[in-house]
Design a protein around this motif. Sequence first.
Motif, PDB file in Angstrom:
ATOM      1  N   VAL A 253      -5.593  10.411   7.254  1.00 58.39           N
ATOM      2  CA  VAL A 253      -4.481   9.537   6.865  1.00 58.39           C
ATOM      3  C   VAL A 253      -5.009   8.113   6.672  1.00 58.39           C
ATOM      4  O   VAL A 253      -5.821   7.637   7.465  1.00 58.39           O
ATOM      5  CB  VAL A 253      -3.321   9.620   7.897  1.00 58.39           C
ATOM      6  N   ILE A 254      -4.546   7.450   5.597  1.00 52.26           N
ATOM      7  CA  ILE A 254      -5.012   6.089   5.291  1.00 52.26           C
ATOM      8  C   ILE A 254      -4.000   5.447   4.330  1.00 52.26           C
ATOM      9  O   ILE A 254      -3.189   6.144   3.711  1.00 52.26           O
ATOM     10  CB  ILE A 254      -6.442   6.109   4.663  1.00 52.26           C
ATOM     11  N   THR A 255      -4.038   4.128   4.183  1.00 47.85           N
ATOM     12  CA  THR A 255      -3.212   3.456   3.164  1.00 47.85           C
ATOM     13  C   THR A 255      -4.127   2.754   2.171  1.00 47.85           C
ATOM     14  O   THR A 255      -5.131   2.157   2.557  1.00 47.85           O
ATOM     15  CB  THR A 255      -2.231   2.424   3.771  1.00 47.85           C
TER      16      THR A 255
ATOM     17  N   LEU B  95      -6.138  -0.205   4.467  1.00 44.99           N
ATOM     18  CA  LEU B  95      -5.585  -0.719   5.723  1.00 44.99           C
ATOM     19  C   LEU B  95      -5.238   0.490   6.584  1.00 44.99           C
ATOM     20  O   LEU B  95      -4.792   1.518   6.065  1.00 44.99           O
ATOM     21  CB  LEU B  95      -4.330  -1.574   5.469  1.00 44.99           C
ATOM     22  N   PRO B  96      -5.441   0.389   7.913  1.00 43.26           N
ATOM     23  CA  PRO B  96      -5.214   1.568   8.767  1.00 43.26           C
ATOM     24  C   PRO B  96      -3.759   2.038   8.761  1.00 43.26           C
ATOM     25  O   PRO B  96      -2.828   1.226   8.728  1.00 43.26           O
ATOM     26  CB  PRO B  96      -5.639   1.093  10.160  1.00 43.26           C
ATOM     27  N   ALA B  97      -3.599   3.361   8.789  1.00 41.08           N
ATOM     28  CA  ALA B  97      -2.270   3.970   8.685  1.00 41.08           C
ATOM     29  C   ALA B  97      -1.371   3.638   9.881  1.00 41.08           C
ATOM     30  O   ALA B  97      -0.146   3.600   9.741  1.00 41.08           O
ATOM     31  CB  ALA B  97      -2.412   5.481   8.552  1.00 41.08           C
ATOM     32  N   GLU B  98      -1.983   3.380  11.049  1.00 47.34           N
ATOM     33  CA  GLU B  98      -1.139   3.115  12.243  1.00 47.34           C
ATOM     34  C   GLU B  98      -0.333   1.821  12.112  1.00 47.34           C
ATOM     35  O   GLU B  98       0.641   1.618  12.835  1.00 47.34           O
ATOM     36  CB  GLU B  98      -1.982   3.096  13.536  1.00 47.34           C
ATOM     37  N   HIS B  99      -0.725   0.941  11.177  1.00 48.70           N
ATOM     38  CA  HIS B  99       0.033  -0.299  10.968  1.00 48.70           C
ATOM     39  C   HIS B  99       1.153  -0.141   9.943  1.00 48.70           C
ATOM     40  O   HIS B  99       1.895  -1.085   9.701  1.00 48.70           O
ATOM     41  CB  HIS B  99      -0.912  -1.436  10.516  1.00 48.70           C
ATOM     42  N   TYR B 100       1.226   1.045   9.339  1.00 47.11           N
ATOM     43  CA  TYR B 100       2.257   1.264   8.311  1.00 47.11           C
ATOM     44  C   TYR B 100       3.633   1.330   8.985  1.00 47.11           C
ATOM     45  O   TYR B 100       3.813   2.039   9.975  1.00 47.11           O
ATOM     46  CB  TYR B 100       1.987   2.563   7.554  1.00 47.11           C
TER      47      TYR B 100
ATOM     48  N   ASN C 263       0.823  -1.217   0.000  1.00 43.07           N
ATOM     49  CA  ASN C 263       0.000   0.000   0.000  1.00 43.07           C
ATOM     50  C   ASN C 263       0.849   1.256   0.000  1.00 43.07           C
ATOM     51  O   ASN C 263       2.026   1.233   0.376  1.00 43.07           O
ATOM     52  CB  ASN C 263      -0.908   0.020   1.238  1.00 43.07           C
ATOM     53  N   VAL C 264       0.231   2.353  -0.417  1.00 42.40           N
ATOM     54  CA  VAL C 264       0.855   3.669  -0.315  1.00 42.40           C
ATOM     55  C   VAL C 264       0.153   4.415   0.814  1.00 42.40           C
ATOM     56  O   VAL C 264      -1.067   4.338   0.961  1.00 42.40           O
ATOM     57  CB  VAL C 264       0.795   4.425  -1.665  1.00 42.40           C
ATOM     58  N   LEU C 265       0.944   5.099   1.637  1.00 41.72           N
ATOM     59  CA  LEU C 265       0.400   5.870   2.758  1.00 41.72           C
ATOM     60  C   LEU C 265       0.035   7.268   2.258  1.00 41.72           C
ATOM     61  O   LEU C 265       0.874   7.972   1.683  1.00 41.72           O
ATOM     62  CB  LEU C 265       1.454   5.960   3.874  1.00 41.72           C
TER      63      LEU C 265
END
Length: 367
Positions: A67-69, A111-116, A32-34
């Motif tokens: 913010v999101i991926t 997918l949630p950004a906090e997992h990036y 994914n891209v953030l």
Amino acid sequence: MKFVISRDLILPSLQQIVSVIEKRQTMPILSNVLLWADESSLVMTGTDTEIQIVSKVYCESIENPGVITVPARKFLDICRLLPGGAELKFELHEDKVKLASGRSRFSLSTLPAEHYPEFNESEYEYRFALNAGKFKKGLDKTLFCMANQDVRYYLNGLLLHVSNSKMKLVASDGHRLAIFEDDIGFATGYESRIIIPRKAVQELNRLLDDPEAELDVQFSANHIKVQFKDVVFSSKLIDAKFPDFSKVFNQSFMTPLLIQKQVLRDALTRVAILSNEKYKGVTFDIGGDVLKLSTHNPEHDEAEEELIIDYHGQTLSISFNSQYMLDAVSNLDSELAVLTIAGNASSCFIEEPEQPLFKFIVMPMRL
């Protein structure tokens, strides 16, 4: 999270980022891209945990920051295939992103950004500014000599050596070596060597598309960061020592041989057609004012070609990998090529006649 952006504005930045992202990932979120939208800009990040590219696009039509991926390649393909000048509406609904442009509608999983993954960079000790065109020229003249998946992992990259106001780029695969030297433009006051990994070198070379731009280069023992316009490129470094290649200069040399670059290039290309497919060897018979190129292969095919040269040294017969010689000769900017063979026939220097910024060294082979 909600904004409207021009397809022509987001596409170049997205293309810069997606090439870093590997197609097959152990962690799904790395595909994914953030996307980070604030009041006035959209910041996009892509990484494979070894390299990270962050690109900023200024956008005034951001209604709701957030913010999101999203899946990088799918998002890129959607933007790429929209007509030029199209407006793209981006809206986040729970765990889905709704994209709309004209009569087209798309829905992407997120997918949630906090997992990036966070790209952990060390404190940067060294810094210098450099013209992008100068750095790109150095990369172009050396990167083709880098090794690929060699067990001597320090060869799978490029040496950057900064010595006060001088910059040196060096690459070698053990059979050939390319050196590019130039002035940085000011005194840095330090001396340091780092090895940039192969993939990072290729990505950085691809990013530098504006020769007039200024680069801000920072590095430590473990990381390098290059800021280029609205792009920040970061990479881990190879933790190793590059072999000492200076000894190759400290030896006796035969008389230099001068030849038209294009003539040699064309002849090598023709003769190499009948070389051994695996070793690509071509023999150079040098004597008088004639260079004879010859080759043969296991099918008993043979080729030879004679070229007029400017040479006043002893007669000599030596063989090289034709592709290595072609790569070196093709990277010269001048009309003339100067070939200088070491006294013990252990290496051949290929360079330009006057004040060369770069040198190529090719090791001979036994046929």
